[in-house]
Write a protein that holds these residues in place. Sequence first.
Motif, PDB file in Angstrom:
ATOM      1  N   PRO A 155       0.595  -0.956  -0.115  1.00  0.00           N
ATOM      2  CA  PRO A 155       0.067   0.243   0.881  1.00  0.00           C
ATOM      3  C   PRO A 155       0.461   1.677  -0.075  1.00  0.00           C
ATOM      4  CG  PRO A 155       0.085  -1.021   2.061  1.00  0.00           C
ATOM      5  CD  PRO A 155       0.885  -2.116   1.240  1.00  0.00           C
ATOM      6  N   SER A 156       2.304   0.797   0.421  1.00  0.00           N
ATOM      7  CA  SER A 156       2.935   2.254   0.477  1.00  0.00           C
ATOM      8  C   SER A 156       3.270   2.461  -1.170  1.00  0.00           C
ATOM      9  CB  SER A 156       4.395   1.776   0.962  1.00  0.00           C
ATOM     10  OG  SER A 156       4.238   1.603   1.905  1.00  0.00           O
ATOM     11  N   TYR A 157       3.175   1.869  -2.086  1.00  0.00           N
ATOM     12  CA  TYR A 157       3.165   2.358  -3.654  1.00  0.00           C
ATOM     13  C   TYR A 157       1.763   2.949  -4.092  1.00  0.00           C
ATOM     14  CZ  TYR A 157       8.342   1.303  -2.733  1.00  0.00           C
ATOM     15  OH  TYR A 157       9.480   1.445  -1.899  1.00  0.00           O
ATOM     16  N   SER A 158       0.526   2.689  -3.379  1.00  0.00           N
ATOM     17  CA  SER A 158      -0.915   2.405  -4.344  1.00  0.00           C
ATOM     18  C   SER A 158      -0.862   3.702  -5.026  1.00  0.00           C
ATOM     19  CB  SER A 158      -1.924   2.374  -3.051  1.00  0.00           C
ATOM     20  OG  SER A 158      -2.116   1.093  -2.289  1.00  0.00           O
ATOM     21  N   ASP A 159      -0.378   4.568  -4.869  1.00  0.00           N
ATOM     22  CA  ASP A 159      -0.359   5.566  -5.591  1.00  0.00           C
ATOM     23  C   ASP A 159       0.393   6.231  -6.575  1.00  0.00           C
ATOM     24  OD1 ASP A 159      -4.300   6.631  -5.171  1.00  0.00           O
ATOM     25  OD2 ASP A 159      -2.745   7.559  -3.862  1.00  0.00           O
ATOM     26  N   TYR A 160       1.306   4.856  -6.720  1.00  0.00           N
ATOM     27  CA  TYR A 160       2.225   4.880  -7.389  1.00  0.00           C
ATOM     28  C   TYR A 160       2.378   4.537  -9.242  1.00  0.00           C
ATOM     29  CZ  TYR A 160       5.734   6.820  -3.812  1.00  0.00           C
ATOM     30  OH  TYR A 160       6.319   7.448  -3.383  1.00  0.00           O
ATOM     31  N   PRO A 161       2.789   5.139 -10.492  1.00  0.00           N
ATOM     32  CA  PRO A 161       2.078   4.491 -11.849  1.00  0.00           C
ATOM     33  C   PRO A 161       2.854   3.048 -11.952  1.00  0.00           C
ATOM     34  CG  PRO A 161       4.245   6.207 -11.768  1.00  0.00           C
ATOM     35  CD  PRO A 161       3.484   6.080  -9.902  1.00  0.00           C
ATOM     36  N   VAL A 162       1.912   1.810 -12.512  1.00  0.00           N
ATOM     37  CA  VAL A 162       1.830   1.299 -12.852  1.00  0.00           C
ATOM     38  C   VAL A 162       3.745   0.907 -13.444  1.00  0.00           C
ATOM     39  CG1 VAL A 162       0.880   0.783 -13.801  1.00  0.00           C
ATOM     40  CG2 VAL A 162       1.355  -1.234 -13.062  1.00  0.00           C
ATOM     41  N   VAL A 163       4.226   0.057 -13.869  1.00  0.00           N
ATOM     42  CA  VAL A 163       4.875  -0.236 -14.606  1.00  0.00           C
ATOM     43  C   VAL A 163       5.914  -1.797 -14.937  1.00  0.00           C
ATOM     44  CG1 VAL A 163       6.435   1.653 -13.601  1.00  0.00           C
ATOM     45  CG2 VAL A 163       7.423   0.185 -12.255  1.00  0.00           C
ATOM     46  N   GLY A 164       6.947  -2.258 -15.498  1.00  0.00           N
ATOM     47  CA  GLY A 164       7.078  -3.662 -15.605  1.00  0.00           C
ATOM     48  C   GLY A 164       5.789  -4.202 -16.939  1.00  0.00           C
ATOM     49  N   VAL A 165       4.604  -2.844 -17.062  1.00  0.00           N
ATOM     50  CA  VAL A 165       3.583  -3.321 -17.806  1.00  0.00           C
ATOM     51  C   VAL A 165       4.406  -3.205 -19.116  1.00  0.00           C
ATOM     52  CG1 VAL A 165       1.421  -3.105 -18.761  1.00  0.00           C
ATOM     53  CG2 VAL A 165       1.539  -2.912 -15.975  1.00  0.00           C
ATOM     54  N   SER A 166       3.527  -4.199 -20.184  1.00  0.00           N
ATOM     55  CA  SER A 166       5.027  -3.978 -21.854  1.00  0.00           C
ATOM     56  C   SER A 166       3.429  -3.136 -22.367  1.00  0.00           C
ATOM     57  CB  SER A 166       4.406  -5.131 -22.297  1.00  0.00           C
ATOM     58  OG  SER A 166       3.303  -5.809 -22.650  1.00  0.00           O
ATOM     59  N   TRP A 167       3.850  -2.795 -24.105  1.00  0.00           N
ATOM     60  CA  TRP A 167       2.279  -2.292 -24.266  1.00  0.00           C
ATOM     61  C   TRP A 167       0.953  -3.120 -24.606  1.00  0.00           C
ATOM     62  CZ3 TRP A 167      -0.309  -2.846 -28.967  1.00  0.00           C
ATOM     63  CH2 TRP A 167      -0.574  -2.658 -29.498  1.00  0.00           C
ATOM     64  N   LEU A 168       1.510  -4.356 -25.391  1.00  0.00           N
ATOM     65  CA  LEU A 168       0.952  -5.489 -24.892  1.00  0.00           C
ATOM     66  C   LEU A 168      -0.425  -4.935 -24.171  1.00  0.00           C
ATOM     67  CD1 LEU A 168       1.967  -7.953 -26.909  1.00  0.00           C
ATOM     68  CD2 LEU A 168       0.626  -6.821 -28.394  1.00  0.00           C
ATOM     69  N   GLN A 169       0.063  -5.222 -22.508  1.00  0.00           N
ATOM     70  CA  GLN A 169      -0.956  -5.623 -21.586  1.00  0.00           C
ATOM     71  C   GLN A 169      -1.243  -4.267 -21.386  1.00  0.00           C
ATOM     72  OE1 GLN A 169       2.865  -6.052 -18.731  1.00  0.00           O
ATOM     73  NE2 GLN A 169       2.108  -8.370 -18.239  1.00  0.00           N
ATOM     74  N   ALA A 170      -1.339  -2.983 -21.785  1.00  0.00           N
ATOM     75  CA  ALA A 170      -1.760  -1.798 -21.609  1.00  0.00           C
ATOM     76  C   ALA A 170      -3.030  -1.806 -22.728  1.00  0.00           C
ATOM     77  CB  ALA A 170      -0.155  -0.414 -22.129  1.00  0.00           C
ATOM     78  N   THR A 171      -2.307  -1.964 -24.008  1.00  0.00           N
ATOM     79  CA  THR A 171      -3.821  -2.585 -24.186  1.00  0.00           C
ATOM     80  C   THR A 171      -5.014  -3.493 -24.110  1.00  0.00           C
ATOM     81  OG1 THR A 171      -1.851  -1.883 -26.213  1.00  0.00           O
ATOM     82  CG2 THR A 171      -4.195  -3.075 -26.821  1.00  0.00           C
ATOM     83  N   GLU A 172      -4.486  -4.153 -23.326  1.00  0.00           N
ATOM     84  CA  GLU A 172      -5.432  -5.207 -22.979  1.00  0.00           C
ATOM     85  C   GLU A 172      -6.378  -3.969 -21.779  1.00  0.00           C
ATOM     86  OE1 GLU A 172      -6.798  -7.690 -23.871  1.00  0.00           O
ATOM     87  OE2 GLU A 172      -5.551  -7.777 -25.765  1.00  0.00           O
ATOM     88  N   TYR A 173      -5.544  -3.295 -21.265  1.00  0.00           N
ATOM     89  CA  TYR A 173      -6.455  -3.159 -19.606  1.00  0.00           C
ATOM     90  C   TYR A 173      -7.625  -1.726 -19.841  1.00  0.00           C
ATOM     91  CZ  TYR A 173      -6.965   0.225 -15.508  1.00  0.00           C
ATOM     92  OH  TYR A 173      -7.687   0.802 -15.130  1.00  0.00           O
TER      93      TYR A 173
END
Length: 589
Positions: A155-173
Amino acid sequence: MRRYIGNKVLLTVLVAATLISCGKKSRTHSELTGWKFNDPTYGGFTANTNYAGQKVPPGMVLIEGGTFTMGSVTDDVMFDWNTTPTKQQVRSFYMDEAEVTNLEYLFYLQYLEKVYPPSDDSYRKIYQSALPDTLVWRDALGFNELLTEAYLRHPSYSDYPVVGVSWLQATEYCKWRTDRVNEKILMDKGVLKSLFDMDSVTVEGKNRFDTGAYLANPDLLFDGNEDIYGKGLYDPNAQVKKQSKKERKAAKNADDASGDDGEKLSRKDRKSKKSDQGFTGRHVKTSDGMLTQRFRLPTESEWEYAAKAEIENREYNTIRGRKKYSWNGSTTRDDSRRRGGDQLANFKQGKGDYSGLAGWSNDGADITIRVKSYDSNAFGLYDMSGNVAEWVADVYRPIIDNDANDFNYFRGNVFKKPLIDEEGKVVVVDYNSIEFDTLDNGKIVPKDLPGSIKYVPITKRDAFMRPNYEKADNISIGDGDMASTKNYYQDEEDMENQPRMYNSPKTPKQIGESGLIIQQYDTKTRNTLISDQARVYKGGSWKDRAYWLDPAQRRYLPEYMATNYIGFRCATDKLGAMSYKRRRKEPQR
């Protein structure tokens, strides 16, 4: 005297109301035929004559479109020559205020885990394909192991931007978000019941809400089970028997009558009884304007236009000066009296300097930082320079060809259509028809999720004699396709080995005894990394020097790769007028 003033005020109100009503055109009928809308006498042809305009999607702001110079950079020390200034027109659109956070992405993962349980071998790869690569925090000569365990879920990083996400994963989101927002809209309207709150249905696999399937045919959801629906919209074509006053009174008494135990039904019980009478009315259609447009990654031109926010430097129909960052000024420090000297973004300030000195000139973070920690730009967008770089939708090419197109430029179109079966019905992906693909890095991902409509590329027959496009795959059109090589006169389908303009690595895909692809690298000599899988990412990050904070700078990475400094945010189209506001005669100061 008081009575005279009251009558005068009442008269003024009546006159104003009359003038307003006279100023509005009647939309009860067709102005070109005279036929009435929503009237059974005239066939019951429906029309939304009370449409109040598109609502702002949750978490987004309106970016009013306009013209700007794309690729106009202040420095080009890398000598990539891929930022040639071109004049482009961008349409109005909506964009997230900030990057998608760990909290929001974890909600997405929890949904997938619930609907596609990884304990079931049929769905295990679906959940795994969406997991961010937390090992991007590792470094052969760095001590960052704690971040691999805590950054995504603590929870310390809840409002931090998610990283480690590929372009394909971002599109599916983005696709998933479209369905959840529209599902909530239908629930609020009472058209759709809360699926997770129903005992008679189980939300799992293909039995979930999908926007495309619902608009194609509501019976495609849950195998046509109408119990998931509540009360529909008014249907002028429905044949409703008119009841007399005596019959309406008898029906009301029946609703208020006591049950079998002699007790009067509560308001909640009466509401439940009414909802159990089956679906009435009609389903929501695109023409009703209720559902939100699909979410997606912003195009490169949209992202750069929104990041620059040159609207704050507008003077009538010209732009004063030139912006180097998403804020005004040529430096990265605040020049105001109250916060003079403070950094305006989170970025790497020098070799071995990610945050500055403790207590002074500190940007507040050594890695990423909580979103919205810095002031927004003129459009109301946060962290467009710094914190994390962001994926955009475009396939990378060195040149932006505005001679070919200078309106809403985008490279990456693959035109598709719904797959129709032999019975003429739209095909919905289910447990038996789901297909998986193995990426170049060995990861297995589903091509389509169960419950969604199956799409296939259009054929040449579909594009026959069309002046605007000739084929389905337009990713490399004019820059990498057959027409841009010396064999421009030949047909791509007639050649066994098509020549490639960009000699990028090709990962051998050899299946081993385990049924998986053998991991091996391309051993041939290559001269570029540019390919049809190379996607653009924009903006600087916590790991970049100030040079990359310029919104016009551009880099690329294969769409299946992820890093600890690239995140993303969503966008969607603005329909109708470019802006909600009327044109101003004088610029705002």
